[in-house]
Design a protein around this motif. Structure first.
Motif: not given
Ligand code: GLN
Length: 273
Positions: A16-20
């Motif tokens: 996911e974008r936030l995790d990345a």
């Protein structure tokens, strides 16, 4: 490779974008807003390699908190390692309830059973420095994490090694709080949590064994008017209220989490009669 390409790569691996963004900002020791403003920043090959490795681990289901070594709980940043359960937002409910029942009393002795990362004990000690907070855990490595968190967050807690009430034999508290392992060993969600310590998630069987032990031991360890507050599974509210009732507690109550699920139950100890 630049920041932009690294983030795109993570997305293409299913992260996911936030995790990345959090993985990369952690690797670069920069904030997320810095990352967003510097998407053409070039990444050194070693950093790139490290990032790709973390992305693969995240894609394979490892909790983000273990990969970056920290997790926010109740507005405080906790160190976490695979020796401890990752603190969950639902558990903040237990902390809020604890703070509410403790409102009137001063310098009360309280205990967090199975403290893990120390999320509950350290937060309570930070929010109420006048309390005497004891934290127990059967796992010495977990207790070291709790102690580290207390130190880093400037909280004073007493850490004791042992199972549930055993390290506090003969002592009585104004509040006992616990987020024990409560997942049924046959719960289909358990395999998704395989990266976290199994003994922190499930006591085996129907999931109620630890809750039973804690409730049974509570009358001998609570002051009259003291509270026992417990987190449990969404379908265990009635069972926990029944346990509290059978043990002689007054008016067991249950609170729901933000998803509307029964998440914590507790009651007041009237004193030995
Ligand atoms: N008390 C810790 C927490 O709430 C650990 C709970 C556990 O390991 N079951 O996160």
């Amino acid at each position: 490779m630049q920041v932009k390409a690294a983030l795109a790569l993570a997305r293409s691996r299913g992260v996911e974008r936030l995790d990345a963004q959090l993985l990369l900002s952690h690797a670069l020791a920069q904030s997320r807003s810095w990352l967003i403003a510097h998407d053409d920043h070039p990444l050194a090959p070693s950093l790139q390699q490290h990032f790709v490795h973390s992305v693969e681990r995240r894609a394979a289901g490892e909790p983000l908190a273990y990969l970056i070594g920290e997790r926010e709980f109740h507005g405080l940043r906790f160190v976490v390692s695979p020796a401890v359960l990752v603190p969950r937002p639902e558990t903040e409910l237990l902390v809020d309830w604890s703070l509410a029942v403790l409102r009137a009393s001063e310098a009360a002795p309280i205990v967090d059973l199975g403290t893990g990362s120390g999320a509950i004990a350290v937060t309570l000690a930070r929010r109420r420095p006048d309390l005497h907070v004891t934290a127990t855990d059967i796992d010495l490595t977990a207790l070291q994490v709790a102690q580290l968190n207390a130190k880093q967050l400037g909280a004073s807690i007493e850490c004791l090694h042992g199972s549930w009430w055993q390290p506090v034999a003969g002592r009585r508290f104004q509040l006992a709080v616990s987020n024990p392992p409560y997942i049924d060993e046959n719960d289909p969600h358990l395999p998704n949590l395989r990266h976290e310590p199994r003994h922190a998630l499930t006591p085996g069987g129907d999931g109620l064994a630890a809750l039973r032990q804690i409730v049974c031991g509570a009358p001998a360890h609570l002051q009259p008017g003291g509270w026992l507050l417990l987190e449990h599974g969404h379908d265990q509210g009635a069972a926990v209220r029944a346990l509290l009732d059978d043990a002689g507690f007054t008016c067991p109550q249950t609170r729901r989490d933000l998803a509307g699920l029964e998440r914590c139950s507790g009651a007041c100890w009237p004193g030995d009669t």
